[in-house]
Design a protein around this motif. Structure first.
Motif, PDB file in Angstrom:
ATOM      1  N   GLY A  76       5.858  -2.205   7.374  1.00  0.00           N
ATOM      2  CA  GLY A  76       5.838  -0.939   8.098  1.00  0.00           C
ATOM      3  C   GLY A  76       4.813  -0.957   9.214  1.00  0.00           C
ATOM      4  N   GLU A 134       1.409   0.750   6.665  1.00  0.00           N
ATOM      5  CA  GLU A 134       2.073   1.988   6.271  1.00  0.00           C
ATOM      6  C   GLU A 134       2.798   1.857   4.936  1.00  0.00           C
ATOM      7  OE1 GLU A 134       5.015   5.288   8.313  1.00  0.00           O
ATOM      8  OE2 GLU A 134       4.857   3.305   9.211  1.00  0.00           O
ATOM      9  N   ASP A 135       3.387   0.703   4.672  1.00  0.00           N
ATOM     10  CA  ASP A 135       4.169   0.500   3.456  1.00  0.00           C
ATOM     11  C   ASP A 135       3.525  -0.561   2.565  1.00  0.00           C
ATOM     12  OD1 ASP A 135       6.097   2.325   4.404  1.00  0.00           O
ATOM     13  OD2 ASP A 135       7.126   0.739   5.502  1.00  0.00           O
ATOM     14  N   SER A 167      -0.213   2.291   2.457  1.00  0.00           N
ATOM     15  CA  SER A 167       0.205   1.815   1.137  1.00  0.00           C
ATOM     16  C   SER A 167      -0.275   0.414   0.817  1.00  0.00           C
ATOM     17  CB  SER A 167       1.731   1.866   1.025  1.00  0.00           C
ATOM     18  OG  SER A 167       2.168   3.211   1.008  1.00  0.00           O
TER      19      SER A 167
END
Length: 142
Positions: free
Chosen positions: A48, A42-43, A82
């Motif tokens: 994340g 996610e990050d 990401s």
């Protein structure tokens, strides 16, 4: 290779940081990076939420009633990743906005090399997706 409708884009390849890697090949999604899996984080910097999978996913919004989510969360994977890493022995192509441009219609994508291989600016892991940040919408093993 990163391709966007015929024009090459540059993404800096990162060295994968401290992500625990299980030796359990082809495990069910469990929020842990396992050998044989393609993982969307996610990050940036592999942080994340974690979406780990061993198969092709042609559309991160399907099925509409239960689209893929980061393990243990309700946050959908579509257009929210990401960083990515490929723990398989195959090339993986991660598509950007595939829902809009369509895989068959030459949509933009990132080639993600097999585990622990790289060539030039292309790698098996990208700690930051740069201009493709929050845009990955599907992937397939090549």
């Amino acid at each position: 290779m990163i391709r966007k409708t015929g024009a090459a884009l540059a993404i800096a390849a990162g060295v994968l940081g401290a992500v625990a890697l299980s030796t359990s090949a082809f495990a069910a999604p469990n929020g842990v990076a396992n050998l044989g899996e393609f993982v969307v984080f996610e990050d940036a910097n592999y942080l994340g939420g974690v979406y780990d999978t061993t198969g092709d996913v042609t559309n991160y919004t399907l099925p509409l009633t239960a689209p893929p989510t980061y393990f243990g969360t309700t946050r959908t994977v579509n257009d929210s990743g990401s960083s990515v890493a490929n723990y398989s022995s195959s090339f993986v192509r991660a598509y950007v906005n595939a829902i809009d441009t369509g895989i068959a219609n030459g949509g933009a994508y990132i080639n993600v090399y097999p585990y622990q291989t790289s060539s030039g600016s292309q790698s098996w892991a990208y700690y930051n997706l740069s201009s493709f940040d929050n845009a990955i919408s599907s992937h397939d093993f090549q």
